[in-house]
Each structure stands twice: as structure tokens, then as C-alpha cells.
Design a protein around this motif. Structure first.
Motif, PDB file in Angstrom:
ATOM      1  N   ALA A 209       0.847  -1.184   0.000  1.00  0.00           N
ATOM      2  CA  ALA A 209       0.000   0.000   0.000  1.00  0.00           C
ATOM      3  C   ALA A 209       0.887   1.241   0.000  1.00  0.00           C
ATOM      4  CB  ALA A 209      -0.904  -0.008   1.233  1.00  0.00           C
ATOM      5  N   LEU A 210       0.329   2.352  -0.492  1.00  0.00           N
ATOM      6  CA  LEU A 210       1.094   3.598  -0.573  1.00  0.00           C
ATOM      7  C   LEU A 210       1.678   3.978   0.782  1.00  0.00           C
ATOM      8  CD1 LEU A 210       2.056   6.219  -1.892  1.00  0.00           C
ATOM      9  CD2 LEU A 210      -0.245   7.160  -1.523  1.00  0.00           C
ATOM     10  N   SER A 211       0.878   3.909   1.823  1.00  0.00           N
ATOM     11  CA  SER A 211       1.350   4.333   3.151  1.00  0.00           C
ATOM     12  C   SER A 211       2.497   3.464   3.643  1.00  0.00           C
ATOM     13  CB  SER A 211       0.195   4.292   4.162  1.00  0.00           C
ATOM     14  OG  SER A 211      -0.369   2.988   4.229  1.00  0.00           O
ATOM     15  N   ASP A 212       2.396   2.142   3.412  1.00  0.00           N
ATOM     16  CA  ASP A 212       3.455   1.224   3.851  1.00  0.00           C
ATOM     17  C   ASP A 212       4.731   1.433   3.054  1.00  0.00           C
ATOM     18  OD1 ASP A 212       1.744   0.099   5.704  1.00  0.00           O
ATOM     19  OD2 ASP A 212       1.040  -1.457   4.333  1.00  0.00           O
ATOM     20  N   LEU A 213       4.568   1.633   1.741  1.00  0.00           N
ATOM     21  CA  LEU A 213       5.739   1.828   0.882  1.00  0.00           C
ATOM     22  C   LEU A 213       6.438   3.144   1.216  1.00  0.00           C
ATOM     23  CD1 LEU A 213       7.545   1.015  -1.431  1.00  0.00           C
ATOM     24  CD2 LEU A 213       5.819   1.866  -3.035  1.00  0.00           C
ATOM     25  N   ALA A 214       5.650   4.179   1.428  1.00  0.00           N
ATOM     26  CA  ALA A 214       6.245   5.470   1.786  1.00  0.00           C
ATOM     27  C   ALA A 214       6.994   5.380   3.108  1.00  0.00           C
ATOM     28  CB  ALA A 214       5.144   6.531   1.861  1.00  0.00           C
TER      29      ALA A 214
ATOM     30  N   SER B 121      10.940   5.984   3.986  1.00  0.00           N
ATOM     31  CA  SER B 121      11.160   7.142   4.876  1.00  0.00           C
ATOM     32  C   SER B 121      10.772   8.458   4.220  1.00  0.00           C
ATOM     33  CB  SER B 121      12.623   7.181   5.340  1.00  0.00           C
ATOM     34  OG  SER B 121      12.966   6.009   6.039  1.00  0.00           O
ATOM     35  N   MET B 122       9.579   8.490   3.613  1.00  0.00           N
ATOM     36  CA  MET B 122       9.075   9.744   3.059  1.00  0.00           C
ATOM     37  C   MET B 122       7.562   9.822   3.244  1.00  0.00           C
ATOM     38  SD  MET B 122       9.156   9.323  -1.122  1.00  0.00           S
ATOM     39  CE  MET B 122      10.913   8.948  -1.192  1.00  0.00           C
ATOM     40  N   PRO B 123       6.998  11.019   3.269  1.00  0.00           N
ATOM     41  CA  PRO B 123       5.552  11.168   3.426  1.00  0.00           C
ATOM     42  C   PRO B 123       4.810  10.596   2.218  1.00  0.00           C
ATOM     43  CG  PRO B 123       6.695  13.238   3.848  1.00  0.00           C
ATOM     44  CD  PRO B 123       7.691  12.324   3.237  1.00  0.00           C
ATOM     45  N   PRO B 124       3.623  10.022   2.413  1.00  0.00           N
ATOM     46  CA  PRO B 124       2.854   9.477   1.289  1.00  0.00           C
ATOM     47  C   PRO B 124       2.589  10.509   0.204  1.00  0.00           C
ATOM     48  CG  PRO B 124       1.941   8.703   3.360  1.00  0.00           C
ATOM     49  CD  PRO B 124       2.979   9.723   3.710  1.00  0.00           C
ATOM     50  N   GLY B 125       2.326  11.755   0.599  1.00  0.00           N
ATOM     51  CA  GLY B 125       2.051  12.793  -0.381  1.00  0.00           C
ATOM     52  C   GLY B 125       3.240  13.064  -1.286  1.00  0.00           C
ATOM     53  N   ARG B 126       4.442  12.850  -0.783  1.00  0.00           N
ATOM     54  CA  ARG B 126       5.638  13.035  -1.608  1.00  0.00           C
ATOM     55  C   ARG B 126       5.901  11.802  -2.462  1.00  0.00           C
ATOM     56  NH1 ARG B 126      11.929  13.853   0.368  1.00  0.00           N
ATOM     57  NH2 ARG B 126      12.678  14.809  -1.574  1.00  0.00           N
ATOM     58  N   ALA B 127       5.579  10.633  -1.924  1.00  0.00           N
ATOM     59  CA  ALA B 127       5.848   9.388  -2.653  1.00  0.00           C
ATOM     60  C   ALA B 127       4.917   9.219  -3.847  1.00  0.00           C
ATOM     61  CB  ALA B 127       5.703   8.201  -1.700  1.00  0.00           C
ATOM     62  N   HIS B 128       3.669   9.662  -3.726  1.00  0.00           N
ATOM     63  CA  HIS B 128       2.659   9.377  -4.746  1.00  0.00           C
ATOM     64  C   HIS B 128       3.039   9.877  -6.148  1.00  0.00           C
ATOM     65  CE1 HIS B 128      -1.207   9.902  -6.938  1.00  0.00           C
ATOM     66  NE2 HIS B 128      -1.351   8.664  -6.516  1.00  0.00           N
TER      67      HIS B 128
ATOM     68  N   TYR C  55       5.917  10.277  -7.517  1.00  0.00           N
ATOM     69  CA  TYR C  55       6.957   9.408  -8.067  1.00  0.00           C
ATOM     70  C   TYR C  55       6.341   8.105  -8.586  1.00  0.00           C
ATOM     71  CZ  TYR C  55      10.638  12.351  -6.043  1.00  0.00           C
ATOM     72  OH  TYR C  55      11.477  13.394  -5.741  1.00  0.00           O
ATOM     73  N   LEU C  56       5.436   7.530  -7.828  1.00  0.00           N
ATOM     74  CA  LEU C  56       4.813   6.280  -8.223  1.00  0.00           C
ATOM     75  C   LEU C  56       3.963   6.448  -9.475  1.00  0.00           C
ATOM     76  CD1 LEU C  56       3.844   4.962  -4.678  1.00  0.00           C
ATOM     77  CD2 LEU C  56       5.664   4.095  -6.161  1.00  0.00           C
ATOM     78  N   VAL C  57       3.320   7.599  -9.622  1.00  0.00           N
ATOM     79  CA  VAL C  57       2.557   7.870 -10.838  1.00  0.00           C
ATOM     80  C   VAL C  57       3.484   7.878 -12.055  1.00  0.00           C
ATOM     81  CG1 VAL C  57       1.184   9.608 -12.074  1.00  0.00           C
ATOM     82  CG2 VAL C  57       0.709   9.127  -9.664  1.00  0.00           C
ATOM     83  N   SER C  58       4.630   8.559 -11.925  1.00  0.00           N
ATOM     84  CA  SER C  58       5.589   8.618 -13.036  1.00  0.00           C
ATOM     85  C   SER C  58       6.193   7.246 -13.322  1.00  0.00           C
ATOM     86  CB  SER C  58       6.698   9.626 -12.719  1.00  0.00           C
ATOM     87  OG  SER C  58       6.190  10.943 -12.671  1.00  0.00           O
ATOM     88  N   PHE C  59       6.540   6.515 -12.260  1.00  0.00           N
ATOM     89  CA  PHE C  59       7.074   5.169 -12.460  1.00  0.00           C
ATOM     90  C   PHE C  59       6.046   4.279 -13.147  1.00  0.00           C
ATOM     91  CE2 PHE C  59      10.065   5.743  -8.596  1.00  0.00           C
ATOM     92  CZ  PHE C  59      11.043   6.276  -9.408  1.00  0.00           C
TER      93      PHE C  59
END
Length: 262
Positions: A33-38, A42-49, A51-55
Motif C-alpha cells: 500500500a502507498l502508506s506502507d511503501l512510503a 522514509s518519506m511522506p505518502p504525499g511526496r511518494a505518490h 513518483y509512483l505515478v511517473s514510475f
């Protein structure tokens, strides 16, 4: 000149930051899940999302439409398969073996499983005279050497039982030294318990050794790394400096081969 080199080495920070998400996903080895992966990166989910969209757009990750969990995408899988297809175990292990020899000042041998059993494919001499009857192409006794016992502990037992008989025929009882099944089991249990095989002045008097396994991405043993030295200066403690050094070396090579310890 130094400033020029620094500019040439300068990368794109956002790619490096995003890479922590891919490393975290690979380290966990499961859809997340986004929260677990973030959290793992070691980054906030809002910052991780973002990157995941681009990936996702370039196929490095994919998102399950039902659970919303992220996992490796088709591009990542293709890159991984291509890398595995071109891996050469001995080539990958050699720089680590050279570093181990330099660090410990002892002899290092690399062995693979070949037609006749564990076979030496690379031998790095120590910085001091060490009298061992080894050369490239030497086939090692399964039960009687630390190198052999590493393969005996981690290869399928049916294969090992058959090969053990060939070992006795090829080397003869004086070298192969037939062991009772209970004795063999004790030795192999010791190997699996410590993740190492140890030899103390046997089969070569005055020479001690540790051997460690290298595993591939599927968890199969593909190589043995053996560290050998004179008994007067070679620490045989299971948690001593020699044992620690060779375990670290084998772990790094296994990582290069795609092995993930569970």
C-alpha cells in the motif's frame, strides 16, 4: 579539475529520491500500500505518490486496480530478467574475492558445482607461503573439505548422496574418508546452523579454512567462497574476524546474484 569532475558526476536528485521507493519495494518483496511503501522509504505518502505515478507511466511499477497496492511493473521485470540472463557468477564474485584476500591477507578460492563435484575455478594466493594442494580445476571432496561440505549442505540431498559415492570411488577411502550417515548429518547441520563450513587442520595439517555459500535469485547455491590460511594466524571462531569477513563477502555476492534473504 576537481570542480569539473564533481559537475560530471552530478546526477538528478529527484531520480535518486524516487529510487528509494523502488529499493524499498524490492526489499519488501511484496505488493505494498502507498502508506506502507512510503514508510519503508522514509518519506511522506504525499511526496511518494507523484513518483509512483511517473514510475507507473514508464512501467517500473504497477498498481492493482482492486487493492491499490503497488508492485514491480513490466519494465522493471524485463530489466531484471535481462540482468539475470547476463550474470556470470564467477565474474561477479571475483572483485569481492580479491577484496577479501586483500582484507584478510589469506588465500581465497572460488568453486562451482561441475560434472564431478565442487570444482575450483579461481584461486587467489595469500601474501605469505601457504602449502595447499590446490589449483584451478581441482575437484574437492564433498565430505572431507569445507568447500565440499558447503555444497553438500545446500544442494538436493539425492544428488549429494549419489555424488558422495562417486567421491569415494574417485578419491579413495584414504582421501575421501567415508563417514557414517550420522556423522555426515552432524557436519551438515553445523554448516546450515552457522551458514559456514569450517576446517581445522583437515584435510591439510596446519591449514584452516572457512567456506561460505553464494545463492542466486531463486535461492539455489551457485558458488562457494573459501578462505584459507595458516593455523597460526587464522581465527577459527564462528564469530571471529575471518568468519565475519567471508560471510559478509558471500552475502554481497549473493545480493549481486539477485538473492533476497527471507
Amino acid at each position: 579539475m576537481i570542480e569539473k569532475d564533481e559537475k560530471e558526476r552530478r546526477g538528478i536528485q529527484s531520480i535518486e529520491v524516487g529510487g528509494t521507493l523502488l529499493r524499498a519495494l524490492a526489499a519488501q518483496g511484496r505488493p505494498m500500500a502507498l502508506s506502507d511503501l512510503a514508510r519503508a522509504a522514509s518519506m511522506p505518502p504525499g511526496r511518494a505518490h507523484p513518483y509512483l505515478v511517473s514510475f507507473g507511466k514508464i512501467g517500473l511499477v504497477k498498481q492493482d486496480s482492486t487493492t491499490g497496492h503497488y508492485w514491480l511493473g513490466p519494465t522493471a521485470i524485463q530489466l531484471g530478467l535481462l540482468s539475470l540472463q547476463n550474470l556470470d557468477t564467477v565474474r561477479e564474485a571475483t572483485p569481492f574475492a580479491l577484496a577479501l584476500a586483500e582484507q584478510t591477507r589469506h588465500s581465497v578460492a572460488l568453486a562451482v558445482w561441475a560434472n564431478q563435484g565442487p570444482t575450483i575455478v579461481r584461486l587467489i594466493d595469500p601474501v605469505y607461503p601457504l602449502h595447499v594442494n590446490l589449483r584451478t580445476g581441482t575437484v574437492m571432496s564433498l565430505a572431507g573439505t569445507s568447500t565440499g561440505r558447503i555444497f553438500a549442505a545446500y544442494l538436493p540431498q539425492q544428488l549429494i548422496q549419489e555424488s558422495m559415492q562417486e567421491d569415494f570411488k574417485r578419491l579413495g577411502p584414504d582421501i575421501a574418508r567415508p563417514l557414517k550417515p550420522a556423522e555426515i548429518k552432524l557436519k551438515l547441520d553445523e554448516v546450515r546452523r552457522h551458514g559456514l563450513s569450517r576446517a581445522i587442520s583437515n584435510p591439510t595439517p596446519g591449514v584452516n579454512a572457512f567456506a561460505a555459500p553464494v545463492f542466486d535469485y531463486s535461492g539455489n547455491i551457485v558458488l562457494s567462497i573459501t578462505l584459507m590460511g595458516s593455523s597460526g594466524i587464522f581465527d577459527t571462531a564462528w564469530k571471529g574476524k575471518e568468519a565475519t569477513a567471508i560471510k559478509a563477502c558471500a552475502a554481497e555476492v549473493s545480493k549481486r546474484m539477485g538473492f533476497v534473504k527471507t
